[in-house]
Design a protein around this motif. Sequence first.
Motif, PDB file in Angstrom:
ATOM      1  N   VAL A  46       0.856  -1.178   0.000  1.00 43.14           N
ATOM      2  CA  VAL A  46       0.000   0.000   0.000  1.00 43.14           C
ATOM      3  C   VAL A  46       0.895   1.231   0.000  1.00 43.14           C
ATOM      4  O   VAL A  46       1.840   1.326   0.775  1.00 43.14           O
ATOM      5  N   VAL A  47       0.623   2.153  -0.908  1.00 42.09           N
ATOM      6  CA  VAL A  47       1.407   3.381  -0.966  1.00 42.09           C
ATOM      7  C   VAL A  47       0.720   4.455  -0.128  1.00 42.09           C
ATOM      8  O   VAL A  47       1.339   5.166   0.646  1.00 42.09           O
ATOM      9  N   GLU A  48      -0.567   4.535  -0.274  1.00 35.77           N
ATOM     10  CA  GLU A  48      -1.315   5.568   0.440  1.00 35.77           C
ATOM     11  C   GLU A  48      -2.739   5.119   0.686  1.00 35.77           C
ATOM     12  O   GLU A  48      -3.331   4.424  -0.134  1.00 35.77           O
ATOM     13  N   LEU A  49      -3.276   5.526   1.823  1.00 35.81           N
ATOM     14  CA  LEU A  49      -4.627   5.150   2.205  1.00 35.81           C
ATOM     15  C   LEU A  49      -5.352   6.411   2.624  1.00 35.81           C
ATOM     16  O   LEU A  49      -4.866   7.142   3.478  1.00 35.81           O
ATOM     17  N   THR A  50      -6.486   6.680   2.042  1.00 41.09           N
ATOM     18  CA  THR A  50      -7.231   7.844   2.514  1.00 41.09           C
ATOM     19  C   THR A  50      -8.679   7.468   2.737  1.00 41.09           C
ATOM     20  O   THR A  50      -9.269   6.732   1.952  1.00 41.09           O
ATOM     21  N   GLU A  51      -9.220   7.962   3.834  1.00 37.94           N
ATOM     22  CA  GLU A  51     -10.622   7.725   4.100  1.00 37.94           C
ATOM     23  C   GLU A  51     -11.378   8.688   3.206  1.00 37.94           C
ATOM     24  O   GLU A  51     -11.061   9.861   3.138  1.00 37.94           O
TER      25      GLU A  51
END
Lengths: 316, 263
Positions: free
Chosen positions: B228-233
């Motif tokens: 995972v590079v980036e996680l945004t809600e």
Amino acid sequence: MSEVLVLVDHVDGDVRKSTLEMLTFAKRLGEPTAVFVGDAAQGEAAASTLGEYGAEKVLVASDPAYSEFLVAPQAELLANLIETRQPAGVLVPATADGREIAARAAVRTGSGIITDASDIAEGFVATQSVFAGSYTVSGRVTKGTPIVAVKPNSVSPEAAAGAGAVETVDFAPSDAAKTARVVSVEEKPQSGRPQLNEAAIVVSGGRGTAGDFAPVEALADALGAAVGASRAAVDAGWYPHANQVGQTGKTVSPQLYVAAGISGAIQHRAGMQTSKNIVAINKDDEAPIFELADYGVVGDLFQVLPQATEAVNARK
Amino acid sequence: MRIVTFVKYVPDAAGDRSFESDNTVDRSVDGLLSELDEYAVEAALKIAEDEDDAEVIAVTVGPDDAVDAVRKALQMGADSGVHVLDDALEASCALGTAKVLAAAVKKVEEEEGPVDLVITGLASTDGQMSVVPVQVAELLGRPAATQASALEVSGGTAKIRRDGDTASQHIEVTLPALVSVTDQINEPRYPSFKGIMAAKKKPLEEYELSELGVDAGEVGAAGATTEVVELTERPPRTAGEIVTDEGEGGNQLIEWLASKKLV
Ligand SMILES: Cc1cc2nc3c(=O)[nH]c(=O)nc-3n(C[C@H](O)[C@H](O)[C@H](O)COP(=O)(O)OP(=O)(O)OC[C@H]3O[C@@H](n4cnc5c(N)ncnc54)[C@H](O)[C@@H]3O)c2cc1C
Ligand SMILES: Nc1ncnc2c1ncn2[C@@H]1O[C@H](COP(=O)(O)O)[C@@H](O)[C@H]1O
């Protein structure tokens, strides 16, 4: 420039829009090569369209095993192309067949796979939406060749001149891959409406239609839209399963999604939450679907839809 | 006939699903047997009912709580369960999970005898990839008939119907094979009181990776093939304009669409 393989999604040689979308992504990432699996003459005919959207090469693979057996022979072909051509990455359509071809090729080549990508940036960093659309995740393949299954309707196809040069692939799938035999195929009657996951507008009906989809279809036709259905409507036998939107149906993200007589259960939301605009028509002002609607009408769909259909037709 | 069904333990979709700081799925929330795997268990039980001496073994790979998925399958009527539990499994990718499941099938064969059929769900309700079943088939070198909305097993073959957008295919495989099933195939039973009581006495084996002959480096974060590079809600969709139909609802709707240039 490094090669990006695109597995062509087509129906009897008719290239689907999702393929042009994949070529558009591939063009941003490198030099697109389309892989057409199917009839050789159809592949050659498709090459001009594929070239218009940036394919430099069109590899045509026509062994009868590809249609006589479920996906394994195609996976073997793709794995072979990955090993012999060492592409920078591979894009496949996020369809039932596409993801299984990708999954098997990933095992064979020791590669990672990302499914349901809605965007792909440099380095094959792919964006997905997870947990019924409540999170956006971007991820990357760290081993082997990046294999990404791309969701339809993720990008507008951009024309780009490519040579579209046809090359025949000489590859004979092994007997080990010829184990799941397709013994017969029943074509389904087609509605003549746009494909659900390619459509710019989707009008869906649920249990609130009480089995009468006529007002839903009439509005869909006025808007040039595809028709969707909730699982409750499908389970009741009112509409075919191929039209189901949701977790175990299609995931759609059109410009406009109209939900009529649908409560908005989490499994339904999972299939439509990323639509650009959501409209809901429901008798119950407390229906959860209103929590995500950009515009909602509390009312009887049998009143609201026909009036809306008339209003659309009046504008034409 | 020996049938293995894969049962995954997933966070409840009706609850608040989220991620940990290391970007793995937060599994501390309430979980349950992935609803789509109930159809696999039901399909296995139905086949077993029609055969003499049939046996259904439910297999899960996951943390401590994942045993609940196996328990649910046992309550529904499966005969025994297998839980693969190992700290090294954390943060496994699909391929890592498939390797462990394939090894678990082989372990069952060593302990009990040949497995004729592996039945899985369509997709896990958290990951939603629909890739593990064919990956297991590929690793085991067995035929796979996937996404079955109808399944019939007799005389050493499995026949399925696979429904696509434009056509339905009828597919045949020779056993031993793997079949994945959709939610169109049956109506999963609820565990009965008797079933719940009986489940408590059913055998449930727990294995570590070393017992399956899987190298810890091939699974978990170490063996992962993706990151995972980036996680945004995603900001929750805010409710827009809601009007009540007083005779003009349809017209108002189209005016709104026109204001958004959607008609
Ligand atoms: C494993 C699993 C997978 C699932 N997958 C899916 C899936 O892919 N897709 C899916 O949709 N569901 C799915 N479901 C089912 C989901 O949980 C809901 O049961 C389903 O979405 C309900 O459909 P509905 O909204 O049409 O019906 P209901 O929830 O019964 O809602 C009907 C709505 O219509 C309204 N209504 C009634 N009459 C009128 C009228 N005349 N005018 C206007 N409004 C009216 C009511 O107020 C109500 O809000 C799944 C469930 C499970 C367990
Ligand atoms: N950790 C797991 N334990 C048991 N079964 C699993 C696991 N992961 C996936 N499966 C099986 O594989 C199917 C598809 O999973 P997926 O590819 O993750 O969508 C599920 O429906 C399960 O039957």
